[in-house]
Each structure stands twice: as structure tokens, then as C-alpha cells.
Design an enzyme around this catalytic site. Structure first.
Site, mmCIF file in Angstrom:
data_model
loop_
_atom_site.group_PDB
_atom_site.id
_atom_site.type_symbol
_atom_site.label_atom_id
_atom_site.label_comp_id
_atom_site.label_asym_id
_atom_site.label_seq_id
_atom_site.Cartn_x
_atom_site.Cartn_y
_atom_site.Cartn_z
ATOM 1 C CG ASP A 67 -0.313 -0.593 2.467
ATOM 2 O OD1 ASP A 67 0.918 -0.510 2.595
ATOM 3 O OD2 ASP A 67 -1.047 -1.141 3.304
ATOM 4 C CG ASN A 136 -8.798 -1.561 11.995
ATOM 5 O OD1 ASN A 136 -7.862 -2.236 11.567
ATOM 6 N ND2 ASN A 136 -9.240 -0.483 11.366
ATOM 7 C CG HIS A 138 -5.791 -2.433 8.824
ATOM 8 N ND1 HIS A 138 -5.862 -1.103 9.155
ATOM 9 C CD2 HIS A 138 -4.487 -2.758 9.005
ATOM 10 C CE1 HIS A 138 -4.668 -0.662 9.511
ATOM 11 N NE2 HIS A 138 -3.816 -1.648 9.422
ATOM 12 C CD GLU A 143 -8.548 0.834 7.827
ATOM 13 O OE1 GLU A 143 -8.486 -0.140 8.598
ATOM 14 O OE2 GLU A 143 -7.843 1.851 7.961
HETATM 15 C C1 F6R Z 1 1.442 -1.689 6.145
HETATM 16 C C2 F6R Z 1 0.114 -2.276 6.233
HETATM 17 C C3 F6R Z 1 -0.655 -2.332 7.509
HETATM 18 C C4 F6R Z 1 0.217 -2.622 8.742
HETATM 19 C C5 F6R Z 1 -0.636 -2.576 9.991
HETATM 20 C C6 F6R Z 1 0.183 -2.817 11.243
HETATM 21 O O1 F6R Z 1 1.940 -1.797 4.835
HETATM 22 O O2 F6R Z 1 -0.383 -2.697 5.240
HETATM 23 O O3 F6R Z 1 -1.637 -3.332 7.412
HETATM 24 O O4 F6R Z 1 0.824 -3.866 8.598
HETATM 25 O O5 F6R Z 1 -1.269 -1.351 10.097
HETATM 26 O O6 F6R Z 1 1.082 -1.769 11.405
HETATM 27 P P1 F6R Z 1 2.259 -1.883 12.462
HETATM 28 O O7 F6R Z 1 3.107 -3.011 12.020
HETATM 29 O O8 F6R Z 1 2.991 -0.576 12.368
HETATM 30 O O9 F6R Z 1 1.631 -2.133 13.783
#
Ligand code: F6R
EC number: 3.5.99.6
Length: 261
Positions: A67, A136, A138, A143
Site C-alpha cells: 500500500d 482493527n 485490517h 479496513e
Molecule cells: C502496512 C500495512 C498495515 C500494517 C498494519 C500494522 O503496509 O499494510 O496493514 O501492517 O497497520 O502496522 P504496524 O506493524 O505498524 O503495527
């Protein structure tokens, strides 16, 4: 789904890096799926050590990030293009021309999303998709209530996600409101999926993913339908799992020929 519970966060990185290295060794033209955020950093550090030691060569490997923010300059230090360059491409000595990040600055965002899907498919599809998980539930920036068959597209970030990511910016206002993300359908096309989570803040999302009903309210729960899904957790992230003891029993008795770490 294989669930591996590790004593600490560094061991999560070591085990997950070993899985990535195994998939790369098993495929003729491996393609990596990259995540950003804090969760995969230990994986990248362990992979970089393997590259440094001459055990792994990723210089001719294609890679695709999950992303990118929309509305953030590509050269901003927190754009995922910058983060991937800093934490993956350089330390893993990959070819920058082979490491792709969705173009969140594109004028035609829908065309950029379609081009990204095409590029993944032309590269032969993702061999192993590295994933973190949001508090959450995702994965990527899919989301809650994201379609299970979604492809790369623009999404509005949940306020929860913006708050969680505020730590990378100087204020909440600076956190973008939109992103370009691979869809759940795109992620599910990867030949292996590898989700890592560390810390108690992820325990509820992990429990819903692994043991909850498959529901778009917890997007990561779709991974229960993946043929080769590996979830590597530290003790804190695993603390909400009812079948903890069973997962530990299975891992302890895993046949030697199936082990990668
Ligand atoms: C990042 C992504 C998100 C993160 C998630 C957890 O490319 O796609 O899904 O993996 O938000 O973020 P962290 O690892 O910072 O807790």
C-alpha cells in the site's frame, strides 16, 4: 493455518525471515510481497543479515508493497515509497527498479491501481506476502467491511488507523486520510501469506483473525481460507488465543522435513 508462538518479538522476525528465505529458495523466480509499519522490521533485519552473510541473494527478485498513502509526496520520509527504500531495498540489496510501491500520487488513481494489479500478475504473482495486522483487523489498508474479493483500489483510512499511525507524523492532521492498497482478493492470490504480530495491542485482532468467524468486520479473518497461511506471534500477541497450547503442541511436533526455522 499454521500458528507459531515465539518467546519474543526478535524470534518472530527470525522465524518469519526463515519462512521467506525458504519460499525464495523453493521458487525459481520468487516475488516478494512487502508490508510497511513496525511489525515486519525484525523480518527485514534478519533477511538483511542473511544477505550480508551471503546466504541469500535478492538482487534479481521482484517485490511489491501492499500500500501507499494518497496525498503524501513520494519523497516524504513517511511515504511508503521512502519507507520501503530505507527499510527493505537498501538493506536487502535489492534492485530499486524491481521494488514496486503503488503510486499514491498518480493523477488517475484508478488507472494506477489497475496498472499495479497488472504488474503483479506480469511478474508471475506474489510468492510470499508479508503482512502486519492493524488493531482493527485490517491487512494492507483493507479496513473493516472491505470486500473479500477486492483488488487494488483507493480506500479511506479508519480513524483508528490514522490514530495508530500518528506516531510516524508530527500531528494527526498530517496523517493522510486515504491510501491505495492491494485488495483482500489480491492478497489472497499470493502463494503463501505470512502474518506477524507482536504486543498485547494486537491480541484481540489476532484472536478474531485466527479463531473468530470469517467476517469482513475483521478483514484478516479471510486468511482462514488461504491454503498456505502462516501466523507468527510473540506471547503477548497470542495471549487472546483459546487454543494456544494446541498450536505450541503442533509446532513442537512438526516433522523435521517441514521445518524452515
Ligand atoms: C502496512 C500495512 C498495515 C500494517 C498494519 C500494522 O503496509 O499494510 O496493514 O501492517 O497497520 O502496522 P504496524 O506493524 O505498524 O503495527
Amino acid at each position: 493455518m499454521e500458528v507459531i508462538i515465539c518467546p519474543d518479538a526478535d524470534e518472530v522476525g527470525r522465524v518469519a525471515a526463515a519462512k521467506v528465505a525458504r519460499v525464495c529458495a523453493d521458487e525459481e523466480r520468487p516475488v516478494l510481497g512487502l508490508a510497511t509499519g513496525s511489525s515486519p522490521l525484525a523480518i527485514y533485519a534478519h533477511l538483511a543479515a542473511k544477505v550480508e552473510a551471503g546466504e541469500l541473494d535478492l538482487s534479481a527478485v521482484d517485490a511489491f508493497a501492499l500500500d501507499e498513502y494518497v496525498g503524501l509526496d513520494r519523497n516524504h520520509p513517511e511515504s511508503y515509497a521512502s519507507v520501503i527504500a530505507r527499510t527493505v531495498t537498501e538493506p536487502l540489496r535489492m534492485d530499486p527498479a524491481r521494488v514496486h510501491v503503488p503510486d499514491g500520487a498518480a493523477e488517475d488513481i484508478e488507472a494506477a491501481a489497475e496498472a499495479y494489479e497488472r504488474a503483479i500478475s506480469e511478474a508471475g504473482g506474489v510468492s510470499v506476502q508479508i503482512l502486519g495486522i492493524g488493531t482493527n483487523g485490517h491487512i494492507g489498508f483493507n479496513e473493516p467491511t472491505s470486500s473479500f474479493s477486492s483488488r487494488t483500489r483507493i480506500k479511506t483510512l479508519a480513524e483508528r488507523t490514522r490514530l495508530d499511525n500518528q506516531r510516524f507524523f508530527s500531528s494527526l492532521e498530517e496523517v493522510p486520510t486515504h491510501c491505495l492498497t492491494q485488495g483482500l482478493g489480491t492478497i489472497m492470490d499470493a502463494r503463501h501469506v505470512l502474518l506477524v504480530a507482536q504486543g498485547a495491542a494486537k491480541a484481540d485482532a489476532v484472536a478474531a483473525t485466527v479463531e473468530g468467524p470469517v467476517s469482513a468486520v475483521c478483514p484478516a479473518s479471510i486468511l482462514q481460507h488461504h491454503r498456505r497461511a502462516t501466523v507468527v506471534l510473540d506471547e503477548a500477541a497470542a495471549s487472546g488465543l483459546r487454543l494456544r497450547g494446541y498450536y505450541q503442541h503442533v509446532y513442537a511436533h512438526k516433522p523435521g522435513w517441514q521445518r524452515f526455522a
